[in-house]
Enzyme design. Structure first.
Site, mmCIF file in Angstrom:
data_model
loop_
_atom_site.group_PDB
_atom_site.id
_atom_site.type_symbol
_atom_site.label_atom_id
_atom_site.label_comp_id
_atom_site.label_asym_id
_atom_site.label_seq_id
_atom_site.Cartn_x
_atom_site.Cartn_y
_atom_site.Cartn_z
ATOM 1 N N ASN A 232 0.950 -0.843 -0.116
ATOM 2 C CA ASN A 232 0.099 0.342 0.310
ATOM 3 C C ASN A 232 0.644 1.063 0.074
ATOM 4 O O ASN A 232 -0.295 2.248 -0.569
ATOM 5 C CB ASN A 232 -1.227 0.302 0.962
ATOM 6 C CG ASN A 232 -0.305 -0.239 2.631
ATOM 7 O OD1 ASN A 232 0.515 -0.085 2.816
ATOM 8 N ND2 ASN A 232 -1.201 0.484 3.444
ATOM 9 N N GLU B 62 4.660 -4.343 11.612
ATOM 10 C CA GLU B 62 4.239 -2.752 12.037
ATOM 11 C C GLU B 62 2.776 -3.874 11.171
ATOM 12 O O GLU B 62 3.106 -4.499 9.459
ATOM 13 C CB GLU B 62 3.246 -2.449 11.376
ATOM 14 C CG GLU B 62 2.355 -0.753 11.513
ATOM 15 C CD GLU B 62 1.275 -0.766 10.711
ATOM 16 O OE1 GLU B 62 0.845 -1.120 10.615
ATOM 17 O OE2 GLU B 62 1.996 0.297 9.416
ATOM 18 N N CYS C 175 -3.187 0.576 6.569
ATOM 19 C CA CYS C 175 -3.201 -0.147 7.957
ATOM 20 C C CYS C 175 -3.643 1.086 9.013
ATOM 21 O O CYS C 175 -4.338 0.577 10.971
ATOM 22 C CB CYS C 175 -1.875 -0.210 9.172
ATOM 23 S SG CYS C 175 -0.893 -1.253 8.178
HETATM 24 O O1 G3P Z 1 -1.067 1.220 5.957
HETATM 25 C C1 G3P Z 1 0.377 1.761 6.315
HETATM 26 C C2 G3P Z 1 0.010 3.175 7.226
HETATM 27 O O2 G3P Z 1 1.473 2.868 8.170
HETATM 28 C C3 G3P Z 1 -0.572 4.128 7.178
HETATM 29 O O3 G3P Z 1 -0.292 5.198 6.997
HETATM 30 O O4 G3P Z 1 0.140 7.368 6.672
HETATM 31 O O5 G3P Z 1 -1.878 6.002 5.518
HETATM 32 O O6 G3P Z 1 -1.699 6.441 8.328
HETATM 33 P P1 G3P Z 1 -0.985 6.293 6.466
#
Ligand code: G3P
Length: 478
Positions: free
Chosen positions: A158, A253, A287
Protein backbone atom coordinates in the site's frame (compact mmCIF):
# COMPACT_ATOMS: atom_id res chain seq x y z
CA UNK A 1 11.98 -10.59 -25.89
CA UNK A 2 9.68 -9.22 -23.23
CA UNK A 3 10.87 -6.65 -20.75
CA UNK A 4 11.71 -7.82 -17.25
CA UNK A 5 12.82 -5.16 -14.75
CA UNK A 6 16.27 -5.89 -13.33
CA UNK A 7 17.09 -6.15 -9.65
CA UNK A 8 19.70 -3.94 -7.99
CA UNK A 9 22.90 -5.17 -6.36
CA UNK A 10 26.50 -3.98 -6.11
CA UNK A 11 25.47 -0.63 -7.58
CA UNK A 12 24.27 -2.27 -10.80
CA UNK A 13 21.09 -3.46 -12.43
CA UNK A 14 21.18 -7.22 -12.88
CA UNK A 15 19.30 -10.04 -14.50
CA UNK A 16 18.66 -13.06 -12.36
CA UNK A 17 20.41 -16.23 -13.46
CA UNK A 18 17.21 -18.08 -12.51
CA UNK A 19 15.84 -17.04 -15.89
CA UNK A 20 12.47 -16.72 -14.14
CA UNK A 21 10.30 -13.69 -13.60
CA UNK A 22 7.35 -12.64 -11.48
CA UNK A 23 4.33 -11.00 -13.10
CA UNK A 24 2.75 -7.89 -11.60
CA UNK A 25 -0.96 -7.73 -12.30
CA UNK A 26 -2.54 -4.31 -12.79
CA UNK A 27 -5.48 -4.32 -10.32
CA UNK A 28 -7.62 -2.29 -12.72
CA UNK A 29 -7.10 -4.19 -15.98
CA UNK A 30 -6.29 -7.49 -14.22
CA UNK A 31 -3.64 -8.05 -16.91
CA UNK A 32 0.12 -8.34 -16.52
CA UNK A 33 1.52 -4.82 -16.30
CA UNK A 34 5.19 -5.46 -15.49
CA UNK A 35 7.59 -8.29 -14.82
CA UNK A 36 10.43 -8.41 -12.32
CA UNK A 37 13.30 -10.83 -11.77
CA UNK A 38 12.71 -13.91 -9.65
CA UNK A 39 15.98 -13.83 -7.69
CA UNK A 40 17.45 -17.08 -6.44
CA UNK A 41 18.76 -17.96 -2.99
CA UNK A 42 22.33 -17.86 -4.34
CA UNK A 43 21.73 -14.30 -5.49
CA UNK A 44 20.42 -13.41 -2.04
CA UNK A 45 23.61 -14.87 -0.52
CA UNK A 46 25.74 -12.74 -2.81
CA UNK A 47 23.74 -9.61 -1.98
CA UNK A 48 24.14 -10.26 1.76
CA UNK A 49 27.94 -10.49 1.35
CA UNK A 50 28.04 -7.27 -0.64
CA UNK A 51 25.85 -5.47 1.87
CA UNK A 52 28.06 -6.60 4.74
CA UNK A 53 31.24 -5.37 3.07
CA UNK A 54 29.73 -2.05 1.99
CA UNK A 55 28.36 -1.45 5.47
CA UNK A 56 31.78 -1.59 7.13
CA UNK A 57 33.04 1.30 4.99
CA UNK A 58 29.81 3.23 5.21
CA UNK A 59 29.90 3.16 9.01
CA UNK A 60 33.24 5.01 8.79
CA UNK A 61 31.87 7.61 6.36
CA UNK A 62 31.37 10.92 8.20
CA UNK A 63 27.81 11.49 9.38
CA UNK A 64 27.51 14.78 7.49
CA UNK A 65 28.47 13.01 4.26
CA UNK A 66 25.85 10.33 4.82
CA UNK A 67 23.31 13.10 5.39
CA UNK A 68 24.42 14.94 2.25
CA UNK A 69 23.81 11.87 0.09
CA UNK A 70 20.39 11.35 1.62
CA UNK A 71 19.46 14.97 0.88
CA UNK A 72 20.58 14.41 -2.70
CA UNK A 73 18.48 11.24 -3.00
CA UNK A 74 15.47 13.10 -1.57
CA UNK A 75 15.77 15.83 -4.18
CA UNK A 76 16.13 13.32 -7.03
CA UNK A 77 13.14 11.37 -5.73
CA UNK A 78 10.98 14.50 -5.80
CA UNK A 79 12.21 15.38 -9.31
CA UNK A 80 11.10 11.93 -10.47
CA UNK A 81 7.72 12.01 -8.77
CA UNK A 82 5.76 11.75 -12.05
CA UNK A 83 7.17 8.47 -13.43
CA UNK A 84 7.17 6.85 -10.00
CA UNK A 85 3.58 7.91 -9.36
CA UNK A 86 2.64 6.44 -12.72
CA UNK A 87 3.98 3.06 -11.61
CA UNK A 88 2.00 3.30 -8.36
CA UNK A 89 -1.15 3.94 -10.39
CA UNK A 90 -0.51 0.89 -12.59
CA UNK A 91 0.74 -1.53 -9.93
CA UNK A 92 -1.38 -0.80 -6.88
CA UNK A 93 -4.22 1.30 -8.36
CA UNK A 94 -3.54 4.20 -6.01
CA UNK A 95 -5.40 7.32 -7.18
CA UNK A 96 -3.15 9.55 -9.34
CA UNK A 97 -2.93 12.48 -6.90
CA UNK A 98 -2.30 10.27 -3.87
CA UNK A 99 0.45 8.53 -5.83
CA UNK A 100 2.26 11.83 -6.37
CA UNK A 101 1.74 12.71 -2.70
CA UNK A 102 3.31 9.42 -1.66
CA UNK A 103 6.51 10.23 -3.58
CA UNK A 104 6.74 13.84 -2.36
CA UNK A 105 6.09 12.74 1.24
CA UNK A 106 8.87 10.18 0.79
CA UNK A 107 11.34 12.84 -0.34
CA UNK A 108 10.46 14.94 2.70
CA UNK A 109 10.85 11.91 4.95
CA UNK A 110 14.34 11.20 3.60
CA UNK A 111 15.46 14.82 4.12
CA UNK A 112 14.01 15.02 7.61
CA UNK A 113 15.70 11.72 8.49
CA UNK A 114 19.06 13.07 7.34
CA UNK A 115 18.63 16.15 9.55
CA UNK A 116 17.35 14.20 12.53
CA UNK A 117 20.23 11.74 12.18
CA UNK A 118 22.78 14.52 12.25
CA UNK A 119 21.12 15.87 15.41
CA UNK A 120 20.64 12.69 17.41
CA UNK A 121 23.63 10.63 16.25
CA UNK A 122 25.97 13.56 16.68
CA UNK A 123 25.70 13.44 20.42
CA UNK A 124 26.23 10.86 23.15
CA UNK A 125 26.31 10.64 26.92
CA UNK A 126 29.04 11.11 29.46
CA UNK A 127 28.68 9.38 32.83
CA UNK A 128 30.86 9.39 35.91
CA UNK A 129 31.22 6.46 38.31
CA UNK A 130 30.73 8.14 41.69
CA UNK A 131 26.99 8.45 41.34
CA UNK A 132 26.67 4.71 42.04
CA UNK A 133 27.20 3.58 45.65
CA UNK A 134 30.68 2.42 46.53
CA UNK A 135 32.41 4.11 43.60
CA UNK A 136 34.97 6.86 43.53
CA UNK A 137 35.18 9.25 40.57
CA UNK A 138 37.62 6.97 38.78
CA UNK A 139 35.63 5.92 35.72
CA UNK A 140 34.34 8.00 32.83
CA UNK A 141 31.85 6.33 30.57
CA UNK A 142 31.32 7.59 27.01
CA UNK A 143 28.34 6.40 25.03
CA UNK A 144 27.73 6.54 21.32
CA UNK A 145 25.38 4.90 18.87
CA UNK A 146 26.74 2.41 16.38
CA UNK A 147 24.98 0.79 13.42
CA UNK A 148 23.55 -2.74 13.58
CA UNK A 149 24.87 -3.89 10.19
CA UNK A 150 22.61 -5.11 7.39
CA UNK A 151 18.98 -4.03 7.66
CA UNK A 152 16.40 -6.09 5.79
CA UNK A 153 13.53 -3.82 4.75
CA UNK A 154 10.19 -5.33 3.74
CA UNK A 155 7.50 -2.76 2.93
CA UNK A 156 3.89 -3.59 1.98
CA UNK A 157 1.99 -2.99 -1.24
CA UNK A 158 0.00 0.00 0.00
CA UNK A 159 3.01 2.31 0.35
CA UNK A 160 5.77 0.57 -1.64
CA UNK A 161 7.78 3.79 -1.88
CA UNK A 162 6.98 5.59 1.36
CA UNK A 163 7.18 2.58 3.66
CA UNK A 164 10.41 1.58 1.90
CA UNK A 165 12.16 4.91 2.49
CA UNK A 166 10.84 5.03 6.07
CA UNK A 167 13.10 2.01 6.63
CA UNK A 168 15.93 2.81 4.21
CA UNK A 169 16.65 6.39 5.30
CA UNK A 170 16.97 5.72 9.06
CA UNK A 171 19.07 2.64 8.33
CA UNK A 172 21.47 4.55 6.10
CA UNK A 173 21.89 7.67 8.22
CA UNK A 174 22.74 5.41 11.16
CA UNK A 175 25.48 3.67 9.14
CA UNK A 176 23.70 0.47 8.16
CA UNK A 177 23.40 -1.07 4.72
CA UNK A 178 20.13 -2.13 3.12
CA UNK A 179 18.65 -5.19 1.51
CA UNK A 180 15.20 -4.24 0.27
CA UNK A 181 12.58 -6.83 -0.65
CA UNK A 182 9.69 -4.88 -2.14
CA UNK A 183 6.17 -6.28 -2.31
CA UNK A 184 5.34 -7.84 -5.68
CA UNK A 185 2.56 -5.28 -6.29
CA UNK A 186 4.65 -2.15 -5.99
CA UNK A 187 8.01 -3.70 -6.90
CA UNK A 188 8.51 -1.55 -10.00
CA UNK A 189 7.66 1.64 -8.11
CA UNK A 190 10.23 0.57 -5.51
CA UNK A 191 12.85 -0.16 -8.18
CA UNK A 192 12.35 3.34 -9.59
CA UNK A 193 12.76 4.76 -6.09
CA UNK A 194 15.97 2.74 -5.69
CA UNK A 195 17.18 4.23 -8.96
CA UNK A 196 16.95 7.69 -7.37
CA UNK A 197 19.29 6.50 -4.60
CA UNK A 198 21.54 5.06 -7.31
CA UNK A 199 21.66 8.44 -9.08
CA UNK A 200 22.51 10.16 -5.79
CA UNK A 201 25.78 8.20 -5.81
CA UNK A 202 25.72 5.96 -2.74
CA UNK A 203 28.60 3.48 -2.53
CA UNK A 204 28.22 0.15 -4.36
CA UNK A 205 26.58 -2.62 -2.41
CA UNK A 206 25.21 -0.30 0.27
CA UNK A 207 21.66 -0.39 -1.07
CA UNK A 208 20.38 -3.56 -2.71
CA UNK A 209 16.97 -4.54 -3.91
CA UNK A 210 16.02 -8.14 -4.61
CA UNK A 211 12.72 -9.11 -6.16
CA UNK A 212 11.13 -12.52 -6.36
CA UNK A 213 8.69 -15.02 -5.03
CA UNK A 214 8.07 -15.12 -1.31
CA UNK A 215 8.00 -18.91 -1.47
CA UNK A 216 11.54 -18.97 -2.90
CA UNK A 217 13.34 -16.15 -1.07
CA UNK A 218 10.94 -14.97 1.69
CA UNK A 219 11.99 -17.20 4.60
CA UNK A 220 15.48 -17.39 3.14
CA UNK A 221 15.84 -13.61 3.53
CA UNK A 222 14.23 -13.27 6.95
CA UNK A 223 16.18 -16.21 8.41
CA UNK A 224 19.46 -15.28 6.72
CA UNK A 225 22.39 -15.16 9.16
CA UNK A 226 23.69 -12.04 7.38
CA UNK A 227 20.68 -9.98 8.44
CA UNK A 228 21.14 -7.85 11.59
CA UNK A 229 17.74 -6.18 11.76
CA UNK A 230 14.36 -6.61 10.10
CA UNK A 231 11.95 -3.77 9.51
CA UNK A 232 8.67 -5.17 8.21
CA UNK A 233 5.29 -3.67 7.47
CA UNK A 234 2.47 -5.89 6.26
CA UNK A 235 0.03 -8.53 7.40
CA UNK A 236 0.09 -11.83 9.27
CA UNK A 237 3.38 -12.82 7.60
CA UNK A 238 4.99 -10.58 10.19
CA UNK A 239 3.93 -12.90 13.00
CA UNK A 240 5.55 -15.83 11.20
CA UNK A 241 8.69 -13.78 10.56
CA UNK A 242 8.99 -12.79 14.21
CA UNK A 243 8.87 -16.46 15.21
CA UNK A 244 11.51 -17.54 12.71
CA UNK A 245 13.92 -14.61 12.87
CA UNK A 246 17.14 -14.84 14.81
CA UNK A 247 18.24 -12.83 17.83
CA UNK A 248 18.04 -9.50 16.05
CA UNK A 249 16.00 -6.33 16.58
CA UNK A 250 12.65 -6.43 14.83
CA UNK A 251 10.44 -3.55 13.84
CA UNK A 252 6.98 -4.77 12.86
CA UNK A 253 3.76 -3.11 11.85
CA UNK A 254 1.06 -5.63 11.05
CA UNK A 255 -2.22 -3.84 10.56
CA UNK A 256 -5.08 -2.82 12.75
CA UNK A 257 -8.77 -2.57 13.37
CA UNK A 258 -8.79 1.10 14.25
CA UNK A 259 -11.94 2.10 16.09
CA UNK A 260 -13.68 5.43 15.88
CA UNK A 261 -15.56 6.10 19.12
CA UNK A 262 -18.23 8.77 18.76
CA UNK A 263 -19.69 10.39 21.89
CA UNK A 264 -23.04 12.16 22.13
CA UNK A 265 -21.51 15.65 22.21
CA UNK A 266 -19.32 15.12 19.12
CA UNK A 267 -19.37 17.50 16.14
CA UNK A 268 -21.08 15.07 13.77
CA UNK A 269 -20.05 16.92 10.60
CA UNK A 270 -16.44 16.67 11.68
CA UNK A 271 -16.93 12.98 12.50
CA UNK A 272 -18.56 12.26 9.14
CA UNK A 273 -15.76 14.00 7.24
CA UNK A 274 -13.15 12.02 9.19
CA UNK A 275 -14.97 8.73 8.69
CA UNK A 276 -14.93 9.33 4.94
CA UNK A 277 -11.25 10.31 4.91
CA UNK A 278 -10.24 7.70 7.46
CA UNK A 279 -12.37 4.85 6.18
CA UNK A 280 -12.29 5.28 2.43
CA UNK A 281 -8.96 6.90 1.45
CA UNK A 282 -7.12 4.55 -0.89
CA UNK A 283 -10.26 2.42 -0.72
CA UNK A 284 -9.61 1.52 2.92
CA UNK A 285 -6.27 -0.14 2.15
CA UNK A 286 -4.37 1.50 4.99
CA UNK A 287 -3.30 -0.06 8.28
CA UNK A 288 -4.50 3.11 9.97
CA UNK A 289 -7.88 3.25 8.22
CA UNK A 290 -10.96 3.65 10.38
CA UNK A 291 -12.13 0.03 10.40
CA UNK A 292 -15.03 0.15 12.85
CA UNK A 293 -17.26 3.00 13.97
CA UNK A 294 -18.55 2.72 17.56
CA UNK A 295 -21.24 5.36 17.91
CA UNK A 296 -23.56 6.22 20.78
CA UNK A 297 -27.09 5.09 19.91
CA UNK A 298 -28.60 8.54 20.52
CA UNK A 299 -26.57 10.14 17.69
CA UNK A 300 -26.18 7.09 15.45
CA UNK A 301 -29.10 7.83 13.07
CA UNK A 302 -27.93 11.35 12.53
CA UNK A 303 -24.29 10.32 11.98
CA UNK A 304 -25.13 7.46 9.60
CA UNK A 305 -27.27 9.86 7.55
CA UNK A 306 -24.38 12.32 7.21
CA UNK A 307 -21.87 9.62 6.30
CA UNK A 308 -24.28 8.09 3.81
CA UNK A 309 -24.66 11.43 2.04
CA UNK A 310 -20.88 11.73 1.75
CA UNK A 311 -20.43 8.15 0.55
CA UNK A 312 -22.85 8.95 -2.29
CA UNK A 313 -20.44 11.67 -3.45
CA UNK A 314 -17.37 9.42 -3.62
CA UNK A 315 -16.24 8.83 -7.21
CA UNK A 316 -15.65 5.21 -8.18
CA UNK A 317 -13.43 4.12 -11.05
CA UNK A 318 -9.86 3.87 -12.37
CA UNK A 319 -6.92 5.41 -10.49
CA UNK A 320 -5.84 7.20 -13.69
CA UNK A 321 -8.98 9.35 -13.38
CA UNK A 322 -8.08 10.07 -9.76
CA UNK A 323 -11.28 8.46 -8.51
CA UNK A 324 -11.76 8.26 -4.75
CA UNK A 325 -12.52 4.55 -4.82
CA UNK A 326 -10.30 2.44 -7.05
CA UNK A 327 -9.92 -1.32 -7.56
CA UNK A 328 -8.50 -3.17 -4.56
CA UNK A 329 -5.06 -4.65 -4.99
CA UNK A 330 -5.93 -8.18 -6.06
CA UNK A 331 -8.74 -10.55 -6.87
CA UNK A 332 -8.10 -12.54 -3.71
CA UNK A 333 -8.40 -9.35 -1.68
CA UNK A 334 -11.70 -8.50 -3.41
CA UNK A 335 -12.96 -12.03 -2.71
CA UNK A 336 -12.01 -11.75 0.93
CA UNK A 337 -13.87 -8.44 1.28
CA UNK A 338 -16.88 -9.97 -0.45
CA UNK A 339 -16.82 -12.82 2.08
CA UNK A 340 -17.06 -10.34 4.95
CA UNK A 341 -19.91 -8.51 3.23
CA UNK A 342 -21.87 -11.75 2.63
CA UNK A 343 -21.40 -12.81 6.24
CA UNK A 344 -22.75 -9.43 7.42
CA UNK A 345 -25.70 -9.75 5.06
CA UNK A 346 -26.61 -13.22 6.33
CA UNK A 347 -26.41 -12.04 9.93
CA UNK A 348 -28.68 -9.05 9.31
CA UNK A 349 -26.54 -5.92 8.97
CA UNK A 350 -28.22 -2.87 7.44
CA UNK A 351 -26.79 -2.04 4.01
CA UNK A 352 -26.69 1.75 3.55
CA UNK A 353 -25.81 1.20 -0.13
CA UNK A 354 -26.28 -1.72 -2.44
CA UNK A 355 -23.26 -4.03 -2.59
CA UNK A 356 -21.65 -3.69 -5.99
CA UNK A 357 -18.48 -5.17 -7.46
CA UNK A 358 -16.90 -5.27 -10.93
CA UNK A 359 -13.62 -7.20 -11.08
CA UNK A 360 -11.48 -5.82 -8.27
CA UNK A 361 -13.53 -2.65 -8.01
CA UNK A 362 -15.80 -2.60 -4.98
CA UNK A 363 -18.21 0.31 -4.48
CA UNK A 364 -17.98 2.04 -1.07
CA UNK A 365 -20.24 0.43 1.47
CA UNK A 366 -21.38 1.47 4.91
CA UNK A 367 -22.86 -1.30 7.05
CA UNK A 368 -25.06 -0.15 9.91
CA UNK A 369 -26.32 -2.17 12.90
CA UNK A 370 -23.32 -4.48 12.77
CA UNK A 371 -23.16 -6.79 15.77
CA UNK A 372 -20.22 -8.52 17.45
CA UNK A 373 -21.18 -11.90 15.95
CA UNK A 374 -20.35 -10.65 12.46
CA UNK A 375 -16.85 -11.19 11.09
CA UNK A 376 -16.59 -7.60 9.89
CA UNK A 377 -16.87 -6.40 13.50
CA UNK A 378 -13.39 -7.88 14.08
CA UNK A 379 -11.63 -8.61 10.79
CA UNK A 380 -9.71 -6.15 8.68
CA UNK A 381 -11.37 -5.86 5.24
CA UNK A 382 -8.59 -3.70 3.73
CA UNK A 383 -11.26 -2.43 1.36
CA UNK A 384 -13.97 0.25 1.08
CA UNK A 385 -16.41 -1.41 3.48
CA UNK A 386 -17.00 0.12 6.88
CA UNK A 387 -19.06 -1.35 9.76
CA UNK A 388 -20.98 0.77 12.26
CA UNK A 389 -21.69 -0.69 15.70
CA UNK A 390 -24.14 1.17 17.88
CA UNK A 391 -23.15 1.41 21.55
CA UNK A 392 -25.07 2.39 24.67
CA UNK A 393 -22.13 3.44 26.79
CA UNK A 394 -18.57 4.61 26.36
CA UNK A 395 -17.45 1.50 28.26
CA UNK A 396 -19.07 -0.68 25.62
CA UNK A 397 -17.02 1.12 22.95
CA UNK A 398 -13.78 0.77 24.88
CA UNK A 399 -14.55 -2.88 25.53
CA UNK A 400 -15.05 -3.58 21.82
CA UNK A 401 -11.86 -1.73 20.95
CA UNK A 402 -9.82 -3.63 23.54
CA UNK A 403 -11.30 -7.03 22.69
CA UNK A 404 -9.56 -6.83 19.30
CA UNK A 405 -6.33 -8.72 18.63
CA UNK A 406 -5.09 -5.54 17.04
CA UNK A 407 -4.01 -2.33 18.76
CA UNK A 408 -2.63 0.08 16.20
CA UNK A 409 -4.52 3.35 16.49
CA UNK A 410 -7.99 4.54 17.39
CA UNK A 411 -9.86 7.79 17.59
CA UNK A 412 -12.42 9.45 19.79
CA UNK A 413 -14.74 12.31 18.94
CA UNK A 414 -16.03 14.53 21.77
CA UNK A 415 -15.87 18.18 22.79
CA UNK A 416 -14.99 17.12 26.36
CA UNK A 417 -11.20 16.91 26.57
CA UNK A 418 -11.31 15.28 30.00
CA UNK A 419 -13.46 12.44 28.70
CA UNK A 420 -11.24 12.17 25.64
CA UNK A 421 -8.13 11.78 27.78
CA UNK A 422 -9.74 9.12 29.97
CA UNK A 423 -10.84 7.18 26.88
CA UNK A 424 -7.39 7.55 25.33
CA UNK A 425 -5.84 6.09 28.48
CA UNK A 426 -8.33 3.21 28.43
CA UNK A 427 -7.83 2.28 24.75
CA UNK A 428 -5.21 -0.42 24.26
CA UNK A 429 -3.72 0.99 21.07
CA UNK A 430 -0.38 2.50 20.13
CA UNK A 431 -1.94 5.88 19.36
CA UNK A 432 -5.27 7.55 20.03
CA UNK A 433 -6.29 10.53 17.93
CA UNK A 434 -8.64 13.01 19.56
CA UNK A 435 -11.09 14.55 17.07
CA UNK A 436 -9.36 13.26 13.93
CA UNK A 437 -9.09 10.02 12.00
CA UNK A 438 -6.10 7.76 12.69
CA UNK A 439 -2.98 8.43 10.61
CA UNK A 440 0.70 7.67 10.76
CA UNK A 441 1.89 11.12 9.74
CA UNK A 442 3.41 13.58 10.26
CA UNK A 443 6.20 11.09 9.77
CA UNK A 444 8.34 12.21 12.71
CA UNK A 445 5.59 11.28 15.19
CA UNK A 446 6.06 7.94 16.96
CA UNK A 447 4.08 5.18 15.25
CA UNK A 448 3.48 1.86 16.98
CA UNK A 449 0.98 -0.88 17.52
CA UNK A 450 0.44 -3.15 20.48
CA UNK A 451 -0.74 -6.78 20.55
CA UNK A 452 -0.87 -8.24 17.02
CA UNK A 453 -0.33 -4.80 15.50
CA UNK A 454 3.38 -4.87 15.95
CA UNK A 455 6.69 -4.68 17.75
CA UNK A 456 8.64 -1.55 18.56
CA UNK A 457 7.97 2.02 17.57
CA UNK A 458 8.51 3.72 14.24
CA UNK A 459 8.51 7.35 13.23
CA UNK A 460 11.75 8.93 12.08
CA UNK A 461 13.49 9.43 15.44
CA UNK A 462 12.49 6.05 16.86
CA UNK A 463 13.50 4.25 13.68
CA UNK A 464 16.96 5.79 13.70
CA UNK A 465 17.45 4.80 17.33
CA UNK A 466 16.06 1.32 16.72
CA UNK A 467 18.60 0.75 13.95
CA UNK A 468 21.55 1.49 16.24
CA UNK A 469 23.10 -0.09 19.25
CA UNK A 470 24.64 1.70 22.22
CA UNK A 471 28.39 1.37 22.47
CA UNK A 472 30.27 2.48 25.55
CA UNK A 473 33.92 3.15 26.21
CA UNK A 474 35.03 3.48 29.83
CA UNK A 475 38.13 5.46 30.72
CA UNK A 476 39.62 4.13 33.97
CA UNK A 477 41.63 6.66 35.88
CA UNK A 478 44.56 5.55 38.01
O1 G3P B 1 -0.92 1.13 6.04
C1 G3P B 1 0.26 1.77 6.30
C2 G3P B 1 0.21 2.65 7.49
O2 G3P B 1 1.50 2.96 7.88
C3 G3P B 1 -0.66 3.87 7.30
O3 G3P B 1 -0.04 5.04 6.96
O4 G3P B 1 0.03 7.44 6.38
O5 G3P B 1 -1.90 6.06 5.67
O6 G3P B 1 -1.60 6.63 8.05
P1 G3P B 1 -0.93 6.37 6.76
Amino acid sequence: GEHVYKYYADGEWKKSTSGKSVAIINPTTRKTQYKVQACSQQEVNKVMDLAKTAQKLWAKTPLWKRAELLHKAAAILKEHKAPIAECLVKEIAKPAKDSVTEVVRSGDLVSYTAEEGVRILGEGKFLVSDSFPGNERTKYCLTSKIPLGVVLAIPPFNYPVNLAVSKIAPALIAGNSIVLKPPTQGAVSALHMVHCFHLAGFPKGLINCVTGKGSEIGDFLTMHPGVNCISFTGGDTGIAISKKAGMIPLQMELGGKDACIVLEDADLDLVAANIIKGGFSYSGQRCTAVKVVLVMESVADSLVKKVKAKVAKLTVGPPEDDCDITPVVSESSANYIEGLVKDAKEKGATFCQEYKREGNLIWPLLLDNVRPDMRIAWEEPFGPVLPVLRINSVEEGIHHCNASNFGLQGCVFTKDINKAMLISDAMETGTVQINSAPARGPDHFPFQGIKDSGIGSQGITNSINMMTKVKTTVINLP
